[in-house]
Write an enzyme that holds these catalytic residues in place. Structure first.
Site, PDB file in Angstrom:
ATOM      1  N   SER A 198      67.739  24.463 -26.259  1.00  0.00           N
ATOM      2  CA  SER A 198      66.829  24.962 -25.233  1.00  0.00           C
ATOM      3  C   SER A 198      66.191  23.847 -24.414  1.00  0.00           C
ATOM      4  O   SER A 198      66.871  23.071 -23.766  1.00  0.00           O
ATOM      5  CB  SER A 198      65.783  25.854 -25.894  1.00  0.00           C
ATOM      6  N   HIS A 199      64.867  23.748 -24.508  1.00  0.00           N
ATOM      7  CA  HIS A 199      64.110  22.811 -23.676  1.00  0.00           C
ATOM      8  C   HIS A 199      63.939  21.453 -24.346  1.00  0.00           C
ATOM      9  O   HIS A 199      63.316  20.569 -23.775  1.00  0.00           O
ATOM     10  CB  HIS A 199      62.739  23.418 -23.411  1.00  0.00           C
ATOM     11  N   ASP A 238      64.725  26.130 -17.840  1.00  0.00           N
ATOM     12  CA  ASP A 238      64.780  25.102 -18.882  1.00  0.00           C
ATOM     13  C   ASP A 238      66.213  24.677 -19.172  1.00  0.00           C
ATOM     14  O   ASP A 238      67.139  25.029 -18.440  1.00  0.00           O
ATOM     15  CB  ASP A 238      64.089  25.608 -20.150  1.00  0.00           C
ATOM     16  N   ASP A 287      68.619  25.526 -21.216  1.00  0.00           N
ATOM     17  CA  ASP A 287      69.712  26.495 -21.346  1.00  0.00           C
ATOM     18  C   ASP A 287      69.539  27.710 -20.444  1.00  0.00           C
ATOM     19  O   ASP A 287      70.292  28.681 -20.559  1.00  0.00           O
ATOM     20  CB  ASP A 287      69.854  26.936 -22.809  1.00  0.00           C
ATOM     21  N   ASP A 322      67.098  30.047 -20.042  1.00  0.00           N
ATOM     22  CA  ASP A 322      66.474  31.327 -20.388  1.00  0.00           C
ATOM     23  C   ASP A 322      64.990  31.383 -20.046  1.00  0.00           C
ATOM     24  O   ASP A 322      64.398  32.449 -20.046  1.00  0.00           O
ATOM     25  CB  ASP A 322      66.738  31.718 -21.857  1.00  0.00           C
ATOM     26  N   ARG A 323      64.374  30.234 -19.769  1.00  0.00           N
ATOM     27  CA  ARG A 323      62.946  30.255 -19.433  1.00  0.00           C
ATOM     28  C   ARG A 323      62.742  30.179 -17.925  1.00  0.00           C
ATOM     29  O   ARG A 323      63.634  29.759 -17.197  1.00  0.00           O
ATOM     30  CB  ARG A 323      62.241  29.054 -20.053  1.00  0.00           C
ATOM     31  N   LYS A 346      66.222  36.202 -23.047  1.00  0.00           N
ATOM     32  CA  LYS A 346      65.344  36.032 -21.897  1.00  0.00           C
ATOM     33  C   LYS A 346      66.167  35.361 -20.806  1.00  0.00           C
ATOM     34  O   LYS A 346      67.186  34.727 -21.093  1.00  0.00           O
ATOM     35  CB  LYS A 346      64.113  35.228 -22.268  1.00  0.00           C
TER      36      LYS A 346
END
Ligand code: G1P
Ligand code: ZN
Length: 543
Positions: A113-114, A277, A279, A281-282, A376
């Site tokens: 992710s982030h 972010d 990947d 999703d944010r 998300k």
């Protein structure tokens, strides 16, 4: 080419966290480390022979190496077909979209992710199920059990697949289909929103800046915003995904997306700013001179989603994670929508979405999504905002202040204490837990504690119970503090302190957030002893 069995022994600590297994790259590079986990996934699934699997990641360092290992193991385990994003790329929401669209048994998503990437950065792997969403706890528990007893895995000695070439190739008896990572996702977005309205908005001179933070959303945002919707060239900045994200920290918060914040609060700021972010999703949303806190963004989307074609008929219900502010609760109440409060992590929304109980959900950590996929979705949220702006003709700042005027403002902040030693983090949590009963009825300043609990969730669809999800202390004024330990970090422990107050009086809505919450912040320190126990005099990140 032959299928071979490799003997192995278990590794400690392969327990999936909030969102899959995350470790430093050198850990994943240890011989057998990744393979053990992948075999443990395959062994936890029933009847994978002849099935289709989706594989892709956010392009961080080790992404392609990991995919080559997974492909050979998938072939050896009897999977019939693997769909892979070109060059190994698939944003997390796009992977969810592809799993659903092609009726795959599930997918393996490679991302942390982030978290920062690179040779010594973080790497991660998670399994998403047939609905396109993160594996439920029952499955991640099975995977973890397998990692503790694994003694062999199967793979193929075939040569590497060519990840750059769109089309079909084979590995043993398995077909590998390399697809464009953007096409299916872009088509889905086109089916949800009024692209003509958004095109007209950009054609009228509306200026936007989207910061892809050198991570996965670059190609998606460029194709959709600049390509299809006609936003000016250069709208998407940091658009090329890099294996180390350009040395940055692709977490779209005021600290790590500072350039975008400076632009949006500077002279001649664009009309609309957004970032995603690592990947994809944010999301964060900004207007000219204003920032929309993610909890407010969720509430505003819930209140206005009907302006976009996909949600025109109204929402089935909404959900938020427990630490997320109560702003969306007020919208749900006013609109008579069913409402659910879940533990942190997207996996808890899956059953509610699958069962048709909600169509919109989100978390304070810059995550919003709907029933269009089971993750998300950063760009989806940006497009929904654009659709609302185009349809209403209002600015971001106007929408935000009008929302507060109607529903009141939930002042909200999260204070993170990162990389603290695990023992002091546990001491904070244990200290709070043992004091819960005594807290109820105690007075702090003008306020009195009415609820003090360790959050536990019973899934209304399958009845499963998830306990110890964070300490939640509510006051008479409806102010709230939450303390929990992060489940995604890779270094020591991270404590998150979430603080919230409610202000119905519109004349007080422009107070600076940290000032509005100052009283609660000191009460929270008094109750939790977080600074004293961790030896920190301030949080590492305030968002
Ligand atoms: C964090 C966020 C959580 C989110 C998760 C995955 O988890 O707080 O809302 O679902 O990342 O993106 P945490 O580190 O708090 O366990
Ligand atoms: Zn993410």
């Amino acid at each position: 080419m032959a299928i071979i069995t490799i003997e192995t022994t278990p590794f400690e600590g392969q327990k999936p966290g909030t969102s899959g297994l995350r470790k430093k790259v050198p850990v994943f590079q240890e011989p057998h480390y990744l393979a053990n986990f992948v075999q443990s996934i395959f062994d936890a699934l029933d009847g994978i022979e002849g099935e289709t699997l989706v594989v892709g990641g956010d392009g961080r360092f080790f992404n392609e190496d990991a995919i080559q290992i997974i492909l050979k193991m998938a072939a050896a385990n009897g999977i019939a077909r693997v769909i892979v994003g070109q060059n190994g790329l698939l944003s997390t929401p796009a992977a969810s979209c592809v799993i659903r669209k092609y009726g795959a048994m599930g997918g393996i998503i490679l991302s942390a992710s982030h978290n920062p990437a690179g040779k010594n950065g973080d790497f991660g792997i998670k399994y998403n199920a047939r609905n396109g969403g993160p594996a439920p706890e029952s499955l991640t528990d099975r995977i973890f059990e397998n990692t503790k007893s694994i003694d062999r895995y199967v793979t193929s000695d075939a040569s590497d697949a060519s990840l750059g070439t769109i089309g079909t190739q084979s590995l043993e008896d398995m077909a590998i289909e390399i697809i464009d990572p953007v096409t299916d996702y872009a088509e889905l977005m086109g089916s949800l929103f009024d692209f003509d309205k958004i095109k007209a908005l950009f054609a009228s001179g509306f200026i936007m800046q989207f910061d892809a933070m050198h991570a996965i959303t670059g190609p998606y945002a460029t194709a959709i915003l600049e390509g299809t919707l006609g936003a000016a060239k250069g709208t998407v900045i940091n658009a090329t995904p890099l294996p180390d994200f350009g040395g940055g920290h692709p977490d779209p918060n005021p600290v790590y997306a500072k350039t975008l914040f400076d632009t949006m609060f500077g002279e001649d700021a664009p009309d609309f700013g957004a970032a995603s972010d690592g990947d994809g999703d944010r999301n964060i949303i900004l207007g000219r001179g204003c920032y929309v806190a993610p909890s407010d963004s969720l509430a505003i989307l819930a209140a206005n989603a009907h302006l976009a074609p996909a949600y025109q008929a109204g929402l089935k219900g909404v959900a938020r994670s427990m630490p997320t502010s109560g702003a969306v609760d007020r919208v749900a109440e006013a609109k008579g929508l069913s409402f659910f409060e879940t533990p942190t992590g997207w996996k808890f929304f899956g059953n509610l979405l699958d069962d048709g109980r909600i169509s919109l959900c989100g978390e304070e950590s810059a995550g919003t999504g709907s029933d269009h996929v089971r993750e998300k979705d950063g760009l989806w949220a940006v497009l929904l905002w654009l659709n609302i702006l185009a349809e209403s003709g209002k600015s971001v700042a106007d929408i935000l202040s009008a929302h507060w005027q109607t529903y009141g403002r939930n002042f909200y902040t999260r204070h993170d204490y990162e990389a603290v030693d695990t023992a002091s983090a546990d001491a904070v949590m244990d200290g709070l837990r043992s004091n819960l009963n005594a807290l109820v009825g105690q007075q702090f300043g003008d306020d009195t504690v009415t609820i003090a609990e360790d959050f536990s969730y019973t899934d209304p669809v399958d009845g499963s119970v998830t306990s110890n999800q964070g300490i939640c202390i509510v006051f008479e004024s409806s102010a709230r503090m939450v303390v929990r330990k992060s489940g995604t970090g890779t270094e020591g422990a991270t404590l998150r302190l979430y603080l919230e107050t409610y202000e119905p009086d519109a004349s007080k809505h422009t107070v600076e957030t940290q000032d509005a919450l100052a009283g609660l912040i000191s009460v929270a320190e008094h109750i939790s002893g977080i600074r004293a126990r961790t030896g920190r005099d301030a949080p590492s990140v305030i968002s």
